[in-house]
Design an enzyme around this catalytic site. Sequence first.
Site, PDB file in Angstrom:
ATOM      1  NE  ARG A 254      -4.322  -1.204   0.105  1.00  0.00           N
ATOM      2  CZ  ARG A 254      -4.494  -2.270  -0.677  1.00  0.00           C
ATOM      3  NH1 ARG A 254      -3.525  -2.662  -1.489  1.00  0.00           N
ATOM      4  NH2 ARG A 254      -5.640  -2.932  -0.655  1.00  0.00           N
ATOM      5  CD  GLU A 283      -3.476   3.431  -5.351  1.00  0.00           C
ATOM      6  OE1 GLU A 283      -2.453   3.100  -4.715  1.00  0.00           O
ATOM      7  OE2 GLU A 283      -4.366   2.635  -5.656  1.00  0.00           O
ATOM      8  CG  HIS A 301      -3.287  -0.490  -6.519  1.00  0.00           C
ATOM      9  ND1 HIS A 301      -3.678   0.179  -5.377  1.00  0.00           N
ATOM     10  CD2 HIS A 301      -3.248  -1.809  -6.169  1.00  0.00           C
ATOM     11  CE1 HIS A 301      -3.875  -0.686  -4.400  1.00  0.00           C
ATOM     12  NE2 HIS A 301      -3.622  -1.902  -4.855  1.00  0.00           N
TER      13      HIS A 301
HETATM   14  C1  GLV Z   1      -5.113  -4.971  -3.906  1.00  0.00           C
HETATM   15  O1  GLV Z   1      -4.371  -4.066  -3.690  1.00  0.00           O
HETATM   16  C2  GLV Z   1      -5.638  -5.787  -2.879  1.00  0.00           C
HETATM   17  O2  GLV Z   1      -5.520  -5.436  -1.690  1.00  0.00           O
HETATM   18  O3  GLV Z   1      -6.203  -6.841  -3.196  1.00  0.00           O
END
Ligand code: GLV
Length: 337
Positions: A254, A283, A301
């Site tokens: 993250r 983001e 992402h």
């Molecule tokens: C994507 O980032 C997830 O957490 O599945």
Amino acid sequence: MNTSTDSTNTVNAVKPTKSVYVARLLTDTVTHELGSHTGFSFEVGQEAPPSRAELLERVAGRDAAIVTLTERIDEEFFAAAGPSLKVVANVAVGFDNIDLDAAARHGVVITNTPGVLDGATADHTFALILALGRRIVEADRFLHEGRDWVWGPRMFVGLDISAGATLGIIGLGRIGLAAAKRARAFDMRVIASDATHPLGTTAEGVEIVSQEELLATADVVTLHVPLLPSTRRLMGADTLAQMKPGAYLVNCARGGVVDETALIAAIDSGHLRGAAIDTFEGEPHVNPELLSRPQIVVTPHTASAGEATRDRMCRLAVDNVLAVLDGREPLTPVKAS
Ligand code: GLV
């Protein structure tokens, strides 16, 4: 892709007994499957996230909601949904977009999608490691720019991944382990730091070390921890300074786990050779400073964006909703720690 111009689509509107709001368009396969769940009405949003006002309006009076990491699920959301809401299924393994205390106060079950995206996320992590080490993106841009070139022994020289390079994994959960498997197949030495593992060598050949040792030793550090108060800005000026000079950082966890300003400073000073970033602090905003450094590789992402993986994620979210609304146990509940 759904081409409807309506703001929502109703799939299987025959005698609905349970009403489910799906905030984003799911994959085609899983969207088609929604029609086979009799007794449930699914109102499906668009590919783009709903506005906050739309989210709050649409969830009102629902029995369940299927959301993604772009939706903030908090007290206001639960209040807008009202007492009928039983379950919120996040189409993601991470759940830092959800206020678990607020969910508990409202008696709403929260689920996520663990276990179905480990391989895809580890594949992407390893693609970024190879791209960084072997300077694939820089070299690709160089040729696309139509530059004159001739082979030379100093051209785009990078890291020898399989000649003894060490991968350091911070967070050895399912995804971290899947990344370790790929690194071992490339003959890398693999070390990891994870408070839930005792020091020593795991069955997979991963050496568990302290975070300090990992940072000082690894040629490439890859992050696989959830975003929690304890991991926010885990990689800040101090920890980046502890990394081995000339090392690389990869973040498919993250954005909040890395202090991007400190990372850019570490790249500019030459302390780090490069970084690959799949998730961003603000983001979907991407700090333009990250984009102007050729040593930084970025992806939007997309670490779990394998076709079958995304079907599995969406299907697991739907199955969690069906289970709870049918009075069964959710398959993959998120437990407040
Ligand atoms: C994507 O980032 C997830 O957490 O599945």
